[in-house]
Design an enzyme around this catalytic site. Structure first.
Site, PDB file in Angstrom:
ATOM      1  N   LYS A  22      48.297  65.577  -2.663  1.00  0.00           N
ATOM      2  CA  LYS A  22      47.234  66.447  -3.766  1.00  0.00           C
ATOM      3  C   LYS A  22      47.837  67.709  -3.281  1.00  0.00           C
ATOM      4  O   LYS A  22      47.833  68.464  -4.444  1.00  0.00           O
ATOM      5  CB  LYS A  22      46.074  65.909  -3.323  1.00  0.00           C
ATOM      6  CG  LYS A  22      45.129  67.112  -4.117  1.00  0.00           C
ATOM      7  CD  LYS A  22      43.514  66.905  -3.625  1.00  0.00           C
ATOM      8  CE  LYS A  22      43.166  67.367  -2.521  1.00  0.00           C
ATOM      9  NZ  LYS A  22      42.634  68.833  -2.328  1.00  0.00           N
ATOM     10  N   ASN A  23      47.659  68.300  -2.203  1.00  0.00           N
ATOM     11  CA  ASN A  23      47.893  69.484  -1.877  1.00  0.00           C
ATOM     12  C   ASN A  23      49.325  70.256  -2.238  1.00  0.00           C
ATOM     13  O   ASN A  23      49.119  71.543  -2.585  1.00  0.00           O
ATOM     14  CB  ASN A  23      47.706  69.899  -0.575  1.00  0.00           C
ATOM     15  CG  ASN A  23      45.899  69.663  -0.147  1.00  0.00           C
ATOM     16  OD1 ASN A  23      45.216  69.720  -0.984  1.00  0.00           O
ATOM     17  ND2 ASN A  23      45.576  69.823   1.229  1.00  0.00           N
ATOM     18  N   CYS A 119      32.010  77.313   0.211  1.00  0.00           N
ATOM     19  CA  CYS A 119      31.942  75.831  -0.260  1.00  0.00           C
ATOM     20  C   CYS A 119      31.460  74.986   0.992  1.00  0.00           C
ATOM     21  O   CYS A 119      31.007  75.675   1.884  1.00  0.00           O
ATOM     22  CB  CYS A 119      33.238  75.245  -0.555  1.00  0.00           C
ATOM     23  SG  CYS A 119      34.396  74.914   0.767  1.00  0.00           S
ATOM     24  N   ARG A 124      35.100  80.450   3.520  1.00  0.00           N
ATOM     25  CA  ARG A 124      36.365  80.547   2.801  1.00  0.00           C
ATOM     26  C   ARG A 124      36.768  81.486   1.725  1.00  0.00           C
ATOM     27  O   ARG A 124      36.872  81.554   0.899  1.00  0.00           O
ATOM     28  CB  ARG A 124      36.667  79.160   1.984  1.00  0.00           C
ATOM     29  CG  ARG A 124      36.686  77.881   2.788  1.00  0.00           C
ATOM     30  CD  ARG A 124      36.882  76.620   2.316  1.00  0.00           C
ATOM     31  NE  ARG A 124      38.244  76.350   1.847  1.00  0.00           N
ATOM     32  CZ  ARG A 124      38.655  75.166   1.533  1.00  0.00           C
ATOM     33  NH1 ARG A 124      37.829  74.328   0.997  1.00  0.00           N
ATOM     34  NH2 ARG A 124      39.861  74.822   1.491  1.00  0.00           N
ATOM     35  N   ASP A 307      42.332  68.285   7.977  1.00  0.00           N
ATOM     36  CA  ASP A 307      41.931  67.356   6.835  1.00  0.00           C
ATOM     37  C   ASP A 307      42.094  65.796   7.662  1.00  0.00           C
ATOM     38  O   ASP A 307      41.626  65.071   6.946  1.00  0.00           O
ATOM     39  CB  ASP A 307      43.010  67.385   5.685  1.00  0.00           C
ATOM     40  CG  ASP A 307      42.787  68.667   4.929  1.00  0.00           C
ATOM     41  OD1 ASP A 307      41.647  69.321   5.104  1.00  0.00           O
ATOM     42  OD2 ASP A 307      43.579  68.979   3.985  1.00  0.00           O
ATOM     43  N   ARG A 399      38.338  63.235  -5.745  1.00  0.00           N
ATOM     44  CA  ARG A 399      39.138  64.297  -5.774  1.00  0.00           C
ATOM     45  C   ARG A 399      40.370  64.214  -5.297  1.00  0.00           C
ATOM     46  O   ARG A 399      41.458  64.971  -5.378  1.00  0.00           O
ATOM     47  CB  ARG A 399      38.245  65.721  -5.217  1.00  0.00           C
ATOM     48  CG  ARG A 399      37.060  66.014  -6.005  1.00  0.00           C
ATOM     49  CD  ARG A 399      36.642  67.184  -5.148  1.00  0.00           C
ATOM     50  NE  ARG A 399      37.554  68.329  -5.117  1.00  0.00           N
ATOM     51  CZ  ARG A 399      37.467  69.163  -4.320  1.00  0.00           C
ATOM     52  NH1 ARG A 399      36.540  69.430  -3.500  1.00  0.00           N
ATOM     53  NH2 ARG A 399      38.716  70.154  -4.229  1.00  0.00           N
TER      54      ARG A 399
HETATM   55  C1  UD1 Z   1      44.411  74.209   2.372  1.00  0.00           C
HETATM   56  C2  UD1 Z   1      44.408  72.801   1.784  1.00  0.00           C
HETATM   57  C3  UD1 Z   1      43.110  72.159   2.621  1.00  0.00           C
HETATM   58  C4  UD1 Z   1      43.447  72.401   4.117  1.00  0.00           C
HETATM   59  C5  UD1 Z   1      43.427  73.691   4.529  1.00  0.00           C
HETATM   60  C6  UD1 Z   1      43.772  73.965   6.217  1.00  0.00           C
HETATM   61  C7  UD1 Z   1      45.139  72.980  -0.406  1.00  0.00           C
HETATM   62  C8  UD1 Z   1      44.655  72.816  -1.922  1.00  0.00           C
HETATM   63  N1  UD1 Z   1      44.000  72.823   0.410  1.00  0.00           N
HETATM   64  O1  UD1 Z   1      43.307  75.115   2.111  1.00  0.00           O
HETATM   65  O2  UD1 Z   1      42.979  70.804   2.222  1.00  0.00           O
HETATM   66  O3  UD1 Z   1      42.077  71.872   4.683  1.00  0.00           O
HETATM   67  O4  UD1 Z   1      44.502  74.431   3.609  1.00  0.00           O
HETATM   68  O5  UD1 Z   1      44.805  73.312   6.339  1.00  0.00           O
HETATM   69  O6  UD1 Z   1      46.287  72.981   0.113  1.00  0.00           O
HETATM   70  N2  UD1 Z   1      40.800  82.057   5.217  1.00  0.00           N
HETATM   71  C9  UD1 Z   1      40.589  83.428   5.186  1.00  0.00           C
HETATM   72  N3  UD1 Z   1      40.991  84.442   4.149  1.00  0.00           N
HETATM   73  C10 UD1 Z   1      41.855  83.995   3.182  1.00  0.00           C
HETATM   74  C11 UD1 Z   1      42.252  82.646   3.290  1.00  0.00           C
HETATM   75  C12 UD1 Z   1      41.665  81.836   4.162  1.00  0.00           C
HETATM   76  O7  UD1 Z   1      39.701  84.158   6.105  1.00  0.00           O
HETATM   77  O8  UD1 Z   1      42.391  84.857   2.650  1.00  0.00           O
HETATM   78  C13 UD1 Z   1      40.655  81.307   6.004  1.00  0.00           C
HETATM   79  C14 UD1 Z   1      39.692  80.104   5.643  1.00  0.00           C
HETATM   80  O9  UD1 Z   1      38.374  80.404   5.387  1.00  0.00           O
HETATM   81  C15 UD1 Z   1      39.942  79.030   6.611  1.00  0.00           C
HETATM   82  C16 UD1 Z   1      41.336  79.359   7.124  1.00  0.00           C
HETATM   83  O10 UD1 Z   1      41.585  80.647   6.859  1.00  0.00           O
HETATM   84  O11 UD1 Z   1      39.284  79.199   7.657  1.00  0.00           O
HETATM   85  C17 UD1 Z   1      42.296  78.277   6.620  1.00  0.00           C
HETATM   86  O12 UD1 Z   1      42.181  78.378   5.236  1.00  0.00           O
HETATM   87  P1  UD1 Z   1      43.571  78.101   4.305  1.00  0.00           P
HETATM   88  O13 UD1 Z   1      44.757  77.767   5.058  1.00  0.00           O
HETATM   89  O14 UD1 Z   1      43.865  79.311   3.380  1.00  0.00           O
HETATM   90  O15 UD1 Z   1      42.901  76.772   3.489  1.00  0.00           O
HETATM   91  P2  UD1 Z   1      43.247  76.348   2.008  1.00  0.00           P
HETATM   92  O16 UD1 Z   1      44.817  76.966   1.451  1.00  0.00           O
HETATM   93  O17 UD1 Z   1      42.030  77.050   1.009  1.00  0.00           O
END
Ligand code: UD1
Length: 423
Positions: A22-23, A119, A124, A307, A399
């Site tokens: 999915k990701n 969320c 996030r 995850d 999802r």
């Molecule tokens: C992706 C995955 C999700 C997985 C996560 C962590 C997808 C579609 N989803 O989510 O299933 O759980 O990686 O492996 O691929 N953060 C910030 N600032 C930012 C971006 C992120 O502070 O600009 C923080 C987030 O709140 C979180 C951490 O960084 O605490 C990691 O998030 P991130 O790796 O960005 O997760 P996603 O890409 O949203």
């Protein structure tokens, strides 16, 4: 609303083929926006998130069509005159929508994307996505809950992420493919889904090196071309089914499981006494007589994946002794705990750690899914619980897992979906 009903206690035996990730799929769908011609994406999982992304791309002006259940054709040629906007209603149901930002900006010079807000699993933020795009020359404003980005043409730049972010890395990497000059991104995420996206973009004509390490370099090119591509297998679906096999004391071959992406998961399964055999066709998982307690702390890849945390809690509940699970990525990712407690699980949460005392005699109960991976843990728990478990709010599960009941039933699970009015 659908619900899943499980009668626990059956060992799982047999073979199951792992679906597309999915990701990886969602990001590759976004990347199709960057091409001058259509992309055909194969081995996509048939999931509501993938359909939602398809709808968003169609809203943006792409011609999106399903060639078959697992193949989507995306032709971005109608986007130029469109709204270039990801609306609130889409972003709030699926956060990954924010990653259309980089491609829209790079290819069409502007983007208007709703801020995702919090969320269920935490705040996030997307600050790193925005800072990275700013480093490539984007002008960014906030307007009525939307981020508005503009740049005539992005230019190569250097950016060090303050925090390792998968989506942030992917968004900025996609944007940099069409920037003028070379971009260097440091402290990037090393997840297999980042590598897969880079592989896809390079096939389109991008010049990306270093994906899979913590520094990525991108030499900007003038244009990218549509291609055909099959998405990698889902390491999280494979890990979830591995736990199901282990705790039911089953024997399951996970065909096409991406074992190279599952080292941390396999290491922890083995620590718990679960036998994991890499075979030519995939990963064979054999449940042990006695499951040993484990200590798990979630980390960015190649560390243990957040995850998989909820599903491992069920493994810990089946273990003989005390386990410790620490969540370091998301601040509110223990929502499965009260539901597992309703099934008889002994879990004490203290801050970002959970102490699990096993073995629990899990009992069937009516439980509520709160997010995607939490709902997977409840289904897995239902497979070992005594009696009947009813998992409600199954839309979370749908999802990320393609018809989970149809994957588990051929393995011997007593599981069915009650849909709509019957539920
Ligand atoms: C992706 C995955 C999700 C997985 C996560 C962590 C997808 C579609 N989803 O989510 O299933 O759980 O990686 O492996 O691929 N953060 C910030 N600032 C930012 C971006 C992120 O502070 O600009 C923080 C987030 O709140 C979180 C951490 O960084 O605490 C990691 O998030 P991130 O790796 O960005 O997760 P996603 O890409 O949203």
């Amino acid at each position: 609303m659908d619900k899943i009903v499980i009668e626990g206690g059956q060992p799982l035996n047999g073979n199951v083929r792992i679906n597309g990730a999915k990701n990886a799929a969602l990001l590759i769908q976004c990347a199709a926006l960057l091409g001058d011609t259509a992309c055909t994406l194969r081995h996509l999982p048939n999931l509501s998130d993938v359909r939602t992304m398809g709808k968003l791309l169609a809203y943006l002006g792409c011609d999106v069509s399903m060639v078959d259940t697992h193949t989507m054709r995306i032709d971005p040629r109608g986007v130029r005159d469109g709204e270039l906007e990801a609306p609130y209603d889409t972003v709030k149901t699926m956060r990954a929508s924010v990653t259309v930002m980089g491609p829209l900006l790079a290819r069409y010079g502007r983007a208007r994307v709703s801020l995702p807000g919090g969320c269920a699993i935490g705040a996030r933020p997307i600050d790193q996505h925005l800072k990275g795009l700013e480093a490539l020359g984007a002008e960014i404003q906030l307007e009525n809950g939307y981020v508005v980005l503009q740049a005539d043409r992005l230019r190569g730049g250097a950016f060090v992420f303050d925090k390792v972010t998968v989506g942030g890395t992917q968004n900025v990497m996609m944007a940099a493919t069409l920037a003028k000059g070379t971009t260097r991104l440091e402290n990037v995420a090393r997840e297999p889904e980042v590598e897969e996206l880079a592989r896809f973009l390079n096939k389109m004509g991008a010049k990306i090196s270093g994906a899979g390490t913590s520094v990525i370099e991108i030499e900007g090119v003038d244009n990218l071309t549509g291609i055909e591509h099959a998405v990698i297998a889902d390491r999280i679906e494979a890990g979830t089914l591995a736990i199901a096999a282990a705790i039911t004391r089953g024997d399951v071959l996970l065909e096409d499981a991406p074992v190279d992406h599952m080292h941390a998961t396999i290491a922890k399964l083995e620590e718990a006494g679960v036998e994991c055999r890499v075979e030519p066709d995939g990963l064979r998982v054999l449940g042990p007589d006695e499951i040993r307690p484990i200590d798990v702390s979630t980390r960015p890849y190649p560390g243990f994946p957040t995850d998989m945390q909820a599903q491992f809690m069920v493994l810990a509940l089946c273990a003989n002794g005390q386990s410790l699970i620490t969540e370091t990525i998301f601040e509110n990712r223990f929502m499965h705990v009260p539901e597992l407690a309703r099934m008889g699980g002994d879990v004490k949460v203290n801050g970002n750690s959970a102490v699990i005392r096993g073995p629990s005699n899990l009992m069937g109960a009516t439980v509520m899914a709160t997010d995607l991976r939490a709902s997977a843990s409840l289904v897995v728990a239902g497979l070992v619980a005594q009696g009947v478990t009813e998992v409600r709010r199954v839309y979370h599960l749908d999802r990320g897992y393609e018809c989970i009941e149809e994957r588990l039933r051929p393995l011997g699970a007593r599981i069915r979906r009650l849909s709509g009015a019957r539920a």
